[in-house]
Design an enzyme around this catalytic site. Structure first.
Site, mmCIF file in Angstrom:
data_model
loop_
_atom_site.group_PDB
_atom_site.id
_atom_site.type_symbol
_atom_site.label_atom_id
_atom_site.label_comp_id
_atom_site.label_asym_id
_atom_site.label_seq_id
_atom_site.Cartn_x
_atom_site.Cartn_y
_atom_site.Cartn_z
ATOM 1 N N CYS A 102 16.928 43.280 6.437
ATOM 2 C CA CYS A 102 16.008 43.304 7.585
ATOM 3 C C CYS A 102 16.684 43.904 8.826
ATOM 4 C CB CYS A 102 15.571 41.890 7.954
ATOM 5 S SG CYS A 102 14.471 41.102 6.778
ATOM 6 N N GLU A 107 16.900 42.720 11.841
ATOM 7 C CA GLU A 107 17.670 41.755 12.626
ATOM 8 C C GLU A 107 19.071 41.588 12.053
ATOM 9 O OE1 GLU A 107 14.659 41.486 11.366
ATOM 10 O OE2 GLU A 107 13.391 40.089 12.461
ATOM 11 N N ASN A 160 15.242 48.009 9.421
ATOM 12 C CA ASN A 160 15.249 47.536 8.036
ATOM 13 C C ASN A 160 15.666 48.671 7.102
ATOM 14 O OD1 ASN A 160 12.717 48.646 8.753
ATOM 15 N ND2 ASN A 160 11.640 47.553 7.125
ATOM 16 N N CYS A 220 16.922 35.811 8.224
ATOM 17 C CA CYS A 220 17.440 36.319 9.506
ATOM 18 C C CYS A 220 17.630 35.192 10.512
ATOM 19 C CB CYS A 220 16.512 37.390 10.069
ATOM 20 S SG CYS A 220 16.575 38.911 9.102
ATOM 21 N N CYS A 226 12.280 36.758 9.664
ATOM 22 C CA CYS A 226 12.162 36.003 8.404
ATOM 23 C C CYS A 226 13.177 34.857 8.392
ATOM 24 C CB CYS A 226 12.365 36.934 7.210
ATOM 25 S SG CYS A 226 14.093 37.241 6.810
ATOM 26 N N GLU A 280 15.543 49.332 3.164
ATOM 27 C CA GLU A 280 15.019 48.827 1.894
ATOM 28 C C GLU A 280 15.787 49.402 0.708
ATOM 29 O OE1 GLU A 280 10.750 49.388 1.946
ATOM 30 O OE2 GLU A 280 10.551 47.717 3.365
HETATM 31 N N1 THU Z 1 11.457 42.865 7.744
HETATM 32 C C1 THU Z 1 12.350 42.950 8.770
HETATM 33 O O1 THU Z 1 13.094 43.935 8.893
HETATM 34 N N2 THU Z 1 12.423 41.921 9.634
HETATM 35 C C2 THU Z 1 11.624 40.814 9.599
HETATM 36 O O2 THU Z 1 11.788 39.915 10.400
HETATM 37 C C3 THU Z 1 10.560 40.714 8.601
HETATM 38 C C4 THU Z 1 10.604 41.723 7.514
HETATM 39 C C5 THU Z 1 11.355 43.993 6.803
HETATM 40 C C6 THU Z 1 11.868 43.737 5.429
HETATM 41 C C7 THU Z 1 11.096 44.761 4.608
HETATM 42 O O3 THU Z 1 11.784 45.988 4.668
HETATM 43 C C8 THU Z 1 9.791 44.898 5.360
HETATM 44 O O4 THU Z 1 10.002 44.353 6.654
HETATM 45 C C9 THU Z 1 8.624 44.201 4.702
HETATM 46 O O5 THU Z 1 8.906 42.879 4.446
#
Ligand code: THU
Length: 136
Positions: A53, A55, A42, A89, A86, A44
């Protein structure tokens, strides 16, 4: 490829996560039909909605290098539990994957994981053929 090997790559990819706002690191490892693996973490952003994310990072890396057919993805998060992708994704994966066959490996560790299909995670998906029925 064995689930364990893919999971190990997802766990490793988590180390590159850029997550200063949530402090929640996620790693993913995407397996292509041709047997290659693309990892992602991920990434941010201070404008939170711009966050990507793990994925999707993996999918975009793979597609940008010419791969469009995938068979599985392993996902590992900092939550010490199974981390389901999520909704965004799931939709991005659905663009490229056979929903019934594509395996999502929710991994707590290389020994502790759960395998679920994309069809189970995204029932009633909006797919390319739904956009303009008949043209695909
Ligand atoms: N996140 C992911 O990378 N993948 C997921 O399937 C769920 C959420 C990340 C996004 C954000 O940087 C952090 O997790 C908190 O939501």
């Amino acid at each position: 490829m064995e689930y364990q090997k893919l999971i190990a790559q997802a766990i490793m990819a988590k180390e590159s996560a850029y997550a200063p706002y949530s402090n929640f690191r996620v790693g993913a490892a995407l397996l292509t039909k041709s047997g290659r693996v693309y990892t992602g973490c991920n990434v941010e952003n201070v404008s939170y909605a711009a966050t990507n994310c793990a994925e999707r990072t993996a999918v975009y890396k793979a597609v940008s290098e010419g791969e469009q057919e995938f068979t599985a993805i392993a996902v590992n998060g900092d939550n010490n539990d199974y981390l389901p992708p999520c909704g965004i994704c799931r939709q991005v994966l659905a663009e490229f994957c056979d929903l019934e066959a594509f395996e999502v490996i929710l991994a707590n560790s290389t020994q502790d994981y759960q395998v679920i299909t994309l069809a189970e995670l995204l029932p009633g998906a909006f797919r390319p053929e739904n956009l303009r029925p008949g043209i695909f």
